[in-house]
Design a protein around this motif. Structure first.
Motif, PDB file in Angstrom:
ATOM      1  N   VAL A   1      -7.498   5.796  -3.454  1.00 52.54           N
ATOM      2  CA  VAL A   1      -8.353   6.152  -2.314  1.00 52.54           C
ATOM      3  C   VAL A   1      -8.146   7.609  -1.907  1.00 52.54           C
ATOM      4  N   LEU A   2      -6.901   8.034  -1.802  1.00 51.30           N
ATOM      5  CA  LEU A   2      -6.623   9.412  -1.384  1.00 51.30           C
ATOM      6  C   LEU A   2      -7.016  10.426  -2.454  1.00 51.30           C
ATOM      7  N   ALA A   3      -7.137   9.954  -3.701  1.00 51.70           N
ATOM      8  CA  ALA A   3      -7.510  10.864  -4.797  1.00 51.70           C
ATOM      9  C   ALA A   3      -9.009  11.088  -4.884  1.00 51.70           C
ATOM     10  N   ILE A   4      -9.800  10.134  -4.373  1.00 50.93           N
ATOM     11  CA  ILE A   4     -11.255  10.251  -4.571  1.00 50.93           C
ATOM     12  C   ILE A   4     -11.996  10.791  -3.355  1.00 50.93           C
ATOM     13  N   THR A   5     -11.365  10.826  -2.206  1.00 56.11           N
ATOM     14  CA  THR A   5     -12.113  11.266  -1.021  1.00 56.11           C
ATOM     15  C   THR A   5     -11.307  12.206  -0.138  1.00 56.11           C
ATOM     16  N   GLU A   6     -12.005  13.186   0.407  1.00 53.65           N
ATOM     17  CA  GLU A   6     -11.403  14.080   1.394  1.00 53.65           C
ATOM     18  C   GLU A   6     -11.911  13.741   2.792  1.00 53.65           C
ATOM     19  N   ARG A   7     -12.905  12.873   2.880  1.00 54.91           N
ATOM     20  CA  ARG A   7     -13.480  12.513   4.176  1.00 54.91           C
ATOM     21  C   ARG A   7     -12.758  11.285   4.749  1.00 54.91           C
ATOM     22  N   SER A   8     -11.497  11.473   5.045  1.00 56.79           N
ATOM     23  CA  SER A   8     -10.681  10.425   5.658  1.00 56.79           C
ATOM     24  C   SER A   8      -9.438  11.089   6.230  1.00 56.79           C
ATOM     25  N   TYR A   9      -8.638  10.310   6.931  1.00 56.25           N
ATOM     26  CA  TYR A   9      -7.394  10.827   7.526  1.00 56.25           C
ATOM     27  C   TYR A   9      -6.222  10.107   6.873  1.00 56.25           C
ATOM     28  N   PRO A  10      -5.575  10.740   5.877  1.00 52.53           N
ATOM     29  CA  PRO A  10      -4.504  10.078   5.118  1.00 52.53           C
ATOM     30  C   PRO A  10      -3.377   9.522   5.978  1.00 52.53           C
ATOM     31  N   LEU A  11      -2.949  10.291   6.973  1.00 62.32           N
ATOM     32  CA  LEU A  11      -1.842   9.826   7.816  1.00 62.32           C
ATOM     33  C   LEU A  11      -2.238   8.565   8.578  1.00 62.32           C
ATOM     34  N   VAL A  12      -3.449   8.555   9.114  1.00 63.34           N
ATOM     35  CA  VAL A  12      -3.930   7.374   9.851  1.00 63.34           C
ATOM     36  C   VAL A  12      -4.070   6.186   8.906  1.00 63.34           C
ATOM     37  N   ILE A  13      -4.537   6.450   7.683  1.00 66.25           N
ATOM     38  CA  ILE A  13      -4.633   5.380   6.672  1.00 66.25           C
ATOM     39  C   ILE A  13      -3.254   4.796   6.413  1.00 66.25           C
ATOM     40  N   GLY A  14      -2.249   5.687   6.266  1.00 67.06           N
ATOM     41  CA  GLY A  14      -0.879   5.224   6.021  1.00 67.06           C
ATOM     42  C   GLY A  14      -0.352   4.378   7.163  1.00 67.06           C
ATOM     43  N   ILE A  15      -0.606   4.796   8.398  1.00 64.56           N
ATOM     44  CA  ILE A  15      -0.108   4.070   9.571  1.00 64.56           C
ATOM     45  C   ILE A  15      -0.789   2.710   9.695  1.00 64.56           C
ATOM     46  N   ILE A  16      -2.128   2.706   9.641  1.00 66.51           N
ATOM     47  CA  ILE A  16      -2.867   1.430   9.794  1.00 66.51           C
ATOM     48  C   ILE A  16      -2.540   0.480   8.650  1.00 66.51           C
ATOM     49  N   SER A  17      -2.522   1.012   7.415  1.00 67.00           N
ATOM     50  CA  SER A  17      -2.217   0.167   6.246  1.00 67.00           C
ATOM     51  C   SER A  17      -0.823  -0.427   6.350  1.00 67.00           C
ATOM     52  N   GLY A  18       0.125   0.396   6.775  1.00 68.43           N
ATOM     53  CA  GLY A  18       1.506  -0.088   6.901  1.00 68.43           C
ATOM     54  C   GLY A  18       1.626  -1.205   7.933  1.00 68.43           C
ATOM     55  N   ILE A  19       1.010  -1.001   9.094  1.00 67.25           N
ATOM     56  CA  ILE A  19       1.084  -2.014  10.153  1.00 67.25           C
ATOM     57  C   ILE A  19       0.373  -3.299   9.724  1.00 67.25           C
ATOM     58  N   LEU A  20      -0.850  -3.168   9.189  1.00 69.25           N
ATOM     59  CA  LEU A  20      -1.599  -4.352   8.760  1.00 69.25           C
ATOM     60  C   LEU A  20      -0.886  -5.102   7.642  1.00 69.25           C
ATOM     61  N   THR A  21      -0.336  -4.360   6.677  1.00 77.89           N
ATOM     62  CA  THR A  21       0.373  -4.989   5.549  1.00 77.89           C
ATOM     63  C   THR A  21       1.568  -5.797   6.051  1.00 77.89           C
ATOM     64  N   THR A  22       2.319  -5.208   6.962  1.00 82.78           N
ATOM     65  CA  THR A  22       3.488  -5.897   7.520  1.00 82.78           C
ATOM     66  C   THR A  22       3.079  -7.158   8.276  1.00 82.78           C
ATOM     67  N   LEU A  23       2.061  -7.047   9.111  1.00 80.49           N
ATOM     68  CA  LEU A  23       1.610  -8.193   9.903  1.00 80.49           C
ATOM     69  C   LEU A  23       1.066  -9.309   9.026  1.00 80.49           C
ATOM     70  N   ILE A  24       0.228  -8.938   8.037  1.00 80.18           N
ATOM     71  CA  ILE A  24      -0.388  -9.958   7.170  1.00 80.18           C
ATOM     72  C   ILE A  24       0.687 -10.687   6.362  1.00 80.18           C
ATOM     73  N   ARG A  25       1.648  -9.919   5.807  1.00 79.02           N
ATOM     74  CA  ARG A  25       2.707 -10.548   4.998  1.00 79.02           C
ATOM     75  C   ARG A  25       3.582 -11.456   5.863  1.00 79.02           C
ATOM     76  N   SER A  26       3.930 -10.990   7.060  1.00 82.37           N
ATOM     77  CA  SER A  26       4.794 -11.800   7.928  1.00 82.37           C
ATOM     78  C   SER A  26       4.070 -13.059   8.405  1.00 82.37           C
ATOM     79  N   PHE A  27       2.784 -12.920   8.720  1.00 82.62           N
ATOM     80  CA  PHE A  27       2.009 -14.103   9.121  1.00 82.62           C
ATOM     81  C   PHE A  27       1.873 -15.081   7.953  1.00 82.62           C
ATOM     82  N   GLY A  28       1.727 -14.524   6.756  1.00 82.06           N
ATOM     83  CA  GLY A  28       1.622 -15.385   5.577  1.00 82.06           C
ATOM     84  C   GLY A  28       2.883 -16.192   5.356  1.00 82.06           C
ATOM     85  N   LEU A  29       4.025 -15.529   5.489  1.00 81.32           N
ATOM     86  CA  LEU A  29       5.308 -16.228   5.322  1.00 81.32           C
ATOM     87  C   LEU A  29       5.515 -17.238   6.444  1.00 81.32           C
ATOM     88  N   ALA A  30       5.138 -16.850   7.667  1.00 83.94           N
ATOM     89  CA  ALA A  30       5.286 -17.756   8.813  1.00 83.94           C
ATOM     90  C   ALA A  30       4.417 -18.991   8.630  1.00 83.94           C
TER      91      ALA A  30
END
Length: 420
Positions: A52-81
């Protein structure tokens, strides 16, 4: 005083892309494994965020990293729960270092934009490799899992993952170029058809100008011959003057048309197969809008490159349009090209309404037509087949027509190769 914050279209696009990409990465991250029997996770989300970061400049990489990290953690923890029927802070903490990986990736993507590296596949590969290794080292540091074996696996995994990301990037680029090329070919085909129509009209206008020139000369000769007869000579001179004015107007229009055609980007030569392909695509779209039950086929065994391809466009377009208008449901139109050493034969036949025998001798006459608008009753201009005949005569060719009422019509055009 409250000031209004204006959000530009570019900012909106970047925010939208950032949210969509973050969700995509988070979902991809749910496909993961635990290597070397530890709490360390290797997920597909890493492939997604690098791509994703290689194909587009019309995004905010840091925000993508933060949102992706939070969502990934929540989804995985909810899945295990969900699987264990219990949810606690310990479950979230177990997956929290994965968020740190994505935070770090977003930070690196902001400082060293990956889209700036994609001009060279090697530079992109080593950038992706470096991002992967650095971010994984940060993650295992947080997990207190640093060891020589862990580092080896991280480097080995990064080498493979960066390779996969580059392959996906190349496939994406190839597909994008293919779509762009297809769109260009479509516009090119439409442009050629448009220019061929303009060319045919210009040819007819040139012929009319030449005819006007002859009328002007004959009227002036009549004026010279009848100077003693005031009434006749005055009328002859008036005709000559009017013809001269019309010819001048025609010349101005012709110059404008010729300048327009000359400025259009075009190739010097075009193959007959390419002409058939362009006309086929355009005609099938036209038939779909008029009567989708009409079937049209194009056949060409040999091929040849010709210079005067606009003439062939104009000839075929007119004959095919006539064939379509003569057809009803379940009719068939065949367009055949036959090439020999000396001539190109173009055959357009249909099984439509046909032409009455007593009408056939007049179909190439200017202004002659049996077609009319059913709503207004206005007759057709009757210049289509006249265009065709003029173009073929100019090419030193011939046209033959065979037709029977209710059985269909067949036009056979033969043009010397040397003229094309």
């Amino acid at each position: 005083m409250i000031s209004k914050i204006k959000i530009t279209a570019k900012t909106k696009l970047c925010l939208r892309n950032t949210i969509l990409f973050s969700i995509l990465i988070s979902v991809s991250a749910q496909i993961y494994i635990y290597p070397f029997s530890s709490r360390f996770v290797l997920g597909l989300g890493v492939v997604a965020i690098g791509f994703v970061l290689a194909i587009t400049e019309r995004s905010y990489p840091l925000v993508i990293g933060i949102i992706s990290g939070i969502l990934t953690t929540l989804i995985r923890s909810f899945g295990l729960a969900w699987a264990s029927y219990s949810y606690s802070l310990e479950v979230v903490i177990q997956f929290a270092p994965a968020a740190i990986f994505y935070f770090a990736y977003g930070m690196l993507g902001t400082i060293f934009p990956l889209y700036k590296q994609n001009k060279s596949i090697l530079r992109l590969y080593f950038s992706l490799l470096g991002f992967d290794v650095i971010c994984n080292l940060i993650e295992i540091s947080v997990r207190s899992m640093i060891s020589l074996d862990a580092i080896k696996i991280i480097v080995f995994t990064a080498i493979i993952r960066a390779f996969v990301q580059c392959m996906i990037f190349l496939i994406y680029n190839y597909q994008k170029l293919y779509i762009k090329k297809s769109e260009h070919q479509k516009r090119y085909a439409e442009l050629n058809l448009m220019v061929s129509k303009i060319y045919a009209e210009a040819f007819y206008l040139q012929k009319s100008t030449n005819d006007l020139n002859n009328v002007m000369k004959e009227a002036y000769n009549l004026y010279e011959m009848t100077k003693g007869e005031a009434q006749v000579s005055t009328k002859a001179l008036s005709i000559a003057q009017n013809a001269h004015e019309i010819r001048k107007n025609n010349d101005r229009v012709l110059k404008g048309i010729n300048a327009l055609v000359e400025n259009v980007e075009k190739t010097e030569y075009m193959s007959v197969s390419e002409i058939f392909s362009i006309i086929s695509d355009n005609t099938k779209r036209q038939i779909e809008s008029i009567n989708p039950n009409i079937f049209i086929e194009f056949k060409l065994e040999k091929d040849i490159y010709i210079r005067r391809y606009y003439d062939v466009f104009a000839i075929l377009n007119n004959l095919i349009i006539n064939a379509i208008e003569a057809c009803d449901d379940k009719s068939t139109i065949s367009v055949i090209g036959e090439i020999s050493e000396k001539e190109l034969a173009l055959i357009v036949c249909d099984n439509g309404t046909g032409i009455e025998e007593d009408v056939l001798p007049y179909i190439f006459n200017i202004g002659f037509s049996t077609k009319f608008n059913q709503d207004t009753g206005a007759m057709s201009t009757g210049i289509g087949l006249c265009h065709v005949k003029n173009l073929i005569d100019d090419l030193g060719g011939s046209i033959e027509v065979k037709s029977q009422v209710s059985m269909g019509t067949k036009f056979i055009v033969k043009i010397p190769i040397v003229k094309l």
